[in-house]
Design an enzyme around this catalytic site. Structure first.
Site, mmCIF file in Angstrom:
data_model
loop_
_atom_site.group_PDB
_atom_site.id
_atom_site.type_symbol
_atom_site.label_atom_id
_atom_site.label_comp_id
_atom_site.label_asym_id
_atom_site.label_seq_id
_atom_site.Cartn_x
_atom_site.Cartn_y
_atom_site.Cartn_z
ATOM 1 N N HIS A 79 54.108 41.169 30.600
ATOM 2 C CA HIS A 79 53.413 41.501 29.362
ATOM 3 C C HIS A 79 51.987 41.957 29.676
ATOM 4 O O HIS A 79 51.429 41.643 30.730
ATOM 5 C CB HIS A 79 53.386 40.290 28.441
ATOM 6 C CG HIS A 79 54.730 39.969 27.863
ATOM 7 N ND1 HIS A 79 54.899 39.000 26.909
ATOM 8 C CD2 HIS A 79 55.960 40.489 28.095
ATOM 9 C CE1 HIS A 79 56.174 38.937 26.569
ATOM 10 N NE2 HIS A 79 56.846 39.829 27.289
ATOM 11 N N GLU A 81 49.183 41.008 28.443
ATOM 12 C CA GLU A 81 48.258 39.889 28.600
ATOM 13 C C GLU A 81 48.378 39.286 29.997
ATOM 14 O O GLU A 81 47.374 38.920 30.610
ATOM 15 C CB GLU A 81 48.551 38.796 27.559
ATOM 16 C CG GLU A 81 48.521 39.288 26.123
ATOM 17 C CD GLU A 81 49.886 39.721 25.597
ATOM 18 O OE1 GLU A 81 50.152 39.486 24.420
ATOM 19 O OE2 GLU A 81 50.687 40.300 26.364
ATOM 20 N N CYS A 107 53.010 36.420 22.845
ATOM 21 C CA CYS A 107 54.159 35.524 22.761
ATOM 22 C C CYS A 107 53.729 34.124 23.214
ATOM 23 O O CYS A 107 52.615 33.939 23.705
ATOM 24 C CB CYS A 107 55.303 36.037 23.632
ATOM 25 S SG CYS A 107 55.004 35.862 25.411
ATOM 26 N N CYS A 110 52.677 33.977 27.008
ATOM 27 C CA CYS A 110 51.335 34.523 27.237
ATOM 28 C C CYS A 110 50.270 33.629 26.615
ATOM 29 O O CYS A 110 49.197 33.437 27.191
ATOM 30 C CB CYS A 110 51.239 35.934 26.678
ATOM 31 S SG CYS A 110 52.183 37.153 27.628
#
Length: 153
Positions: A79, A81, A107, A110
């Site tokens: 991801h 992040e 999410c 993260c």
């Protein structure tokens, strides 16, 4: 002289620009970590360095018809992040006390990483179906701002 964008507009526009580098076929996300109005790192979603990009034929989430927000382990990509945090680690940049500007709500995976990294503020544009993420952010005392403004171009 034209009116300068606010800091939130400025950073969200940059996060949106970062998302254009994403290679995920399902969602393009960009993230930046900011402290004292300075960009520390950026990240976008896609597979690790040296791993081929997903296609409609090779995307595990498409292949196994995995709904958004479920079974995040069934993905070759990182991801945005996560990549922003990894960039900080690779370059020795402290992100403790920083703010996250992201085109999408983090999410829960993260969120756990961001909280433990010392991120104190999440600013994001698009919601993500992960109530656990919101619960953890609130419990940790991290500020949440849902960005409803425009992206400057």
């Amino acid at each position: 002289m034209t009116e300068r964008p606010s800091w939130d507009v400025y950073f969200m526009t940059i996060a949106a620009d970062v998302s254009t580098r994403a290679t995920c076929i399902r969602r393009q996300v960009g993230a930046i970590l900011v402290k004292d109005r300075r960009i520390l790192t950026t990240g976008y979603n896609g597979p690790p360095a040296g791993i081929s990009h997903c296609t409609r034929e090779t995307c595990l989430r498409t292949k196994f018809n995995v709904p958004s927000g479920e079974r995040q382990e069934l993905c070759r990509g990182l991801h945005a992040e996560q990549n922003a945090i990894i960039q900080a680690a690779q370059h020795g940049v402290s992100i403790k006390g920083a703010a996250l500007y992201c085109t999408c709500q983090p999410c829960s995976i993260c969120t756990k990483m961001l909280i433990n990294s010392g991120i104190m503020k999440f600013v994001y544009k698009d919601p993500y179906n992960d109530p656990l993420s919101v619960d953890m952010v609130r419990e940790a005392g991290v500020e949440i701002i849902i960005y409803t403004g425009e992206i400057a171009r």
